[in-house]
Design a protein around this motif. Structure first.
Motif, PDB file in Angstrom:
ATOM      1  N   GLU A 156      11.859 -19.743  61.885  1.00 31.45           N
ATOM      2  CA  GLU A 156      10.486 -20.212  61.681  1.00 31.45           C
ATOM      3  C   GLU A 156       9.834 -19.480  60.512  1.00 31.45           C
ATOM      4  N   ARG A 157      10.039 -18.161  60.478  1.00 26.61           N
ATOM      5  CA  ARG A 157       9.459 -17.366  59.400  1.00 26.61           C
ATOM      6  C   ARG A 157      10.029 -17.777  58.047  1.00 26.61           C
ATOM      7  N   MET A 158      11.325 -18.064  58.014  1.00 24.79           N
ATOM      8  CA  MET A 158      11.959 -18.461  56.759  1.00 24.79           C
ATOM      9  C   MET A 158      11.488 -19.832  56.290  1.00 24.79           C
ATOM     10  N   TYR A 159      11.314 -20.765  57.216  1.00 18.04           N
ATOM     11  CA  TYR A 159      10.824 -22.090  56.822  1.00 18.04           C
ATOM     12  C   TYR A 159       9.413 -22.004  56.243  1.00 18.04           C
ATOM     13  N   VAL A 160       8.571 -21.170  56.859  1.00 18.29           N
ATOM     14  CA  VAL A 160       7.218 -20.970  56.320  1.00 18.29           C
ATOM     15  C   VAL A 160       7.293 -20.368  54.921  1.00 18.29           C
ATOM     16  N   SER A 161       8.177 -19.387  54.759  1.00 25.00           N
ATOM     17  CA  SER A 161       8.315 -18.738  53.451  1.00 25.00           C
ATOM     18  C   SER A 161       8.842 -19.687  52.393  1.00 25.00           C
ATOM     19  N   LYS A 162       9.745 -20.600  52.794  1.00 23.13           N
ATOM     20  CA  LYS A 162      10.236 -21.607  51.840  1.00 23.13           C
ATOM     21  C   LYS A 162       9.097 -22.480  51.339  1.00 23.13           C
ATOM     22  N   ALA A 163       8.217 -22.881  52.244  1.00 22.42           N
ATOM     23  CA  ALA A 163       7.059 -23.689  51.848  1.00 22.42           C
ATOM     24  C   ALA A 163       6.151 -22.906  50.912  1.00 22.42           C
ATOM     25  N   VAL A 213       1.860 -14.380  47.200  1.00 28.90           N
ATOM     26  CA  VAL A 213       2.705 -13.208  46.965  1.00 28.90           C
ATOM     27  C   VAL A 213       2.520 -12.186  48.087  1.00 28.90           C
ATOM     28  N   ASN A 214       1.274 -11.999  48.531  1.00 23.68           N
ATOM     29  CA  ASN A 214       1.011 -11.075  49.636  1.00 23.68           C
ATOM     30  C   ASN A 214       1.807 -11.450  50.877  1.00 23.68           C
ATOM     31  N   ASN A 215       1.919 -12.747  51.144  1.00 27.53           N
ATOM     32  CA  ASN A 215       2.675 -13.206  52.308  1.00 27.53           C
ATOM     33  C   ASN A 215       4.177 -13.059  52.097  1.00 27.53           C
ATOM     34  N   LEU A 216       4.646 -13.365  50.895  1.00 20.68           N
ATOM     35  CA  LEU A 216       6.085 -13.398  50.639  1.00 20.68           C
ATOM     36  C   LEU A 216       6.719 -12.014  50.580  1.00 20.68           C
ATOM     37  N   VAL A 217       5.953 -10.987  50.194  1.00 19.07           N
ATOM     38  CA  VAL A 217       6.543  -9.644  50.147  1.00 19.07           C
ATOM     39  C   VAL A 217       6.831  -9.107  51.546  1.00 19.07           C
ATOM     40  N   LYS A 218       6.351  -9.787  52.565  1.00 17.66           N
ATOM     41  CA  LYS A 218       6.600  -9.344  53.943  1.00 17.66           C
ATOM     42  C   LYS A 218       7.936  -9.829  54.484  1.00 17.66           C
ATOM     43  N   LEU A 219       8.589 -10.757  53.776  1.00 19.59           N
ATOM     44  CA  LEU A 219       9.857 -11.304  54.257  1.00 19.59           C
ATOM     45  C   LEU A 219      11.010 -10.411  53.784  1.00 19.59           C
ATOM     46  N   PRO A 220      11.740  -9.777  54.711  1.00 21.44           N
ATOM     47  CA  PRO A 220      12.790  -8.827  54.307  1.00 21.44           C
ATOM     48  C   PRO A 220      13.823  -9.426  53.368  1.00 21.44           C
ATOM     49  N   GLU A 221      14.169 -10.702  53.585  1.00 21.12           N
ATOM     50  CA  GLU A 221      15.228 -11.334  52.798  1.00 21.12           C
ATOM     51  C   GLU A 221      14.930 -11.359  51.294  1.00 21.12           C
ATOM     52  N   ILE A 222      13.652 -11.408  50.922  1.00 20.54           N
ATOM     53  CA  ILE A 222      13.295 -11.517  49.504  1.00 20.54           C
ATOM     54  C   ILE A 222      12.280 -10.450  49.084  1.00 20.54           C
ATOM     55  N   ARG A 282      17.042 -20.540  47.404  1.00 18.19           N
ATOM     56  CA  ARG A 282      18.462 -20.737  47.718  1.00 18.19           C
ATOM     57  C   ARG A 282      18.977 -19.628  48.631  1.00 18.19           C
ATOM     58  N   GLU A 283      18.484 -18.417  48.414  1.00 19.79           N
ATOM     59  CA  GLU A 283      18.890 -17.286  49.260  1.00 19.79           C
ATOM     60  C   GLU A 283      18.444 -17.503  50.700  1.00 19.79           C
ATOM     61  N   ILE A 284      17.227 -17.994  50.873  1.00 21.83           N
ATOM     62  CA  ILE A 284      16.724 -18.292  52.214  1.00 21.83           C
ATOM     63  C   ILE A 284      17.552 -19.392  52.862  1.00 21.83           C
ATOM     64  N   ASP A 285      17.925 -20.416  52.087  1.00 26.70           N
ATOM     65  CA  ASP A 285      18.756 -21.502  52.616  1.00 26.70           C
ATOM     66  C   ASP A 285      20.097 -20.966  53.131  1.00 26.70           C
ATOM     67  N   LYS A 294      10.563 -17.392  33.751  1.00 24.46           N
ATOM     68  CA  LYS A 294      11.447 -16.430  34.423  1.00 24.46           C
ATOM     69  C   LYS A 294      11.058 -16.304  35.892  1.00 24.46           C
ATOM     70  N   TRP A 295       9.759 -16.229  36.174  1.00 26.06           N
ATOM     71  CA  TRP A 295       9.295 -16.163  37.568  1.00 26.06           C
ATOM     72  C   TRP A 295       9.707 -17.413  38.332  1.00 26.06           C
ATOM     73  N   ARG A 296       9.547 -18.552  37.678  1.00 22.23           N
ATOM     74  CA  ARG A 296       9.876 -19.817  38.331  1.00 22.23           C
ATOM     75  C   ARG A 296      11.360 -19.875  38.703  1.00 22.23           C
ATOM     76  N   GLN A 297      12.224 -19.431  37.788  1.00 19.74           N
ATOM     77  CA  GLN A 297      13.655 -19.397  38.073  1.00 19.74           C
ATOM     78  C   GLN A 297      13.973 -18.444  39.216  1.00 19.74           C
ATOM     79  N   SER A 298      13.300 -17.302  39.223  1.00 20.54           N
ATOM     80  CA  SER A 298      13.513 -16.318  40.282  1.00 20.54           C
ATOM     81  C   SER A 298      13.089 -16.863  41.641  1.00 20.54           C
ATOM     82  N   ILE A 299      11.975 -17.579  41.668  1.00 17.66           N
ATOM     83  CA  ILE A 299      11.486 -18.173  42.924  1.00 17.66           C
ATOM     84  C   ILE A 299      12.494 -19.185  43.454  1.00 17.66           C
TER      85      ILE A 299
END
Length: 214
Positions: free
Chosen positions: A78-85, A117-126, A31-34, A21-26
């Motif tokens: 730039e922030r979104m590309y880093v978050s995608k990685a 996860v600590n890094n990703l919770v900082k991105l407003p989009e997700i 796709r949302e970032i794209d 379920k986590w994997r599907q959500s990720i």
């Protein structure tokens, strides 16, 4: 009785089901970032055209305002590309959790997952989705509780103080050297001319802001 409780609170997921379920959500967040990236790039192209038109009118005030929007857009991308990685790395970590589960029969605590996860919770989009996922991972014992200062957004972009050089670079790039880092190159624009922003410019700024805060 147990079946009634399950109907009321929902089916309890097995560890394997939870990881999947986590994997599907990720993947969904990727796709949302794209989608956000495509939208920002479309608006940025429009802003560039408007900036070039303003340069031809010798409207230096509008040029600078639009250049700041382009700098903000590029920083957001730039922030979104880093978050995608980072999301892709998190998917790989979920794969490792499934492998560990098959061998050991249980999920394992992971400092790497915690860091991602600590890094990703900082991105407003997700942020909302990642906060919910982090709570589930804490309950599953994969990560520890995150500190509030870790979750807090601390990357407010101060264009005036931190990115003036970038604004000048954009102006130089898009006005063929008439404005920006090498103001002496080309015919100088009338920097003293201050005009009210056009409705179209306001609309572009609003669309860019909406895309960057999806």
């Amino acid at each position: 009785m147990a079946s009634v409780v399950q109907m009321l609170i929902g089916k309890r997921l097995t560890p394997e089901e939870q990881v999947k379920k986590w994997r599907q959500s990720i993947r969904s967040q990727e796709r949302e970032i794209d989608r956000s990236l495509r939208g920002i790039e479309t608006e940025e192209t429009k802003v560039k055209r408007t900036l070039k038109a303003a340069a031809k009118r010798n409207d230096a005030a509008s040029c600078k305002m639009l250049a700041k929007e382009i700098v903000r857009s590029r920083k957001a991308k730039e922030r979104m590309y880093v978050s995608k990685a980072q999301l892709n790395s998190l998917v790989m970590q979920m794969q490792q959790q499934l492998a560990t589960l098959k061998i050991a029969g249980t999920l394992s605590k992971s400092t790497e997952v915690m860091k991602l996860v600590n890094n990703l919770v900082k991105l407003p989009e997700i942020q909302a989705t990642m906060m919910e996922m982090s709570q589930e991972m804490m309950k599953a014992g994969i990560i520890e509780e995150m500190m509030e200062d870790t979750i807090a957004m601390n990357d407010e972009e101060d264009i005036e103080e931190e990115a003036e050089n970038e604004v000048n670079n954009v102006l130089f790039e898009l006005t063929d050297g008439k404005l920006g880092q090498a103001g002496a190159v080309g015919a100088p624009l009338e920097a003293e001319t201050v005009e009210e922003p056009e409705p179209e410019l306001d609309a572009m700024q609003a669309r860019l802001s909406a895309l960057k805060s999806v």
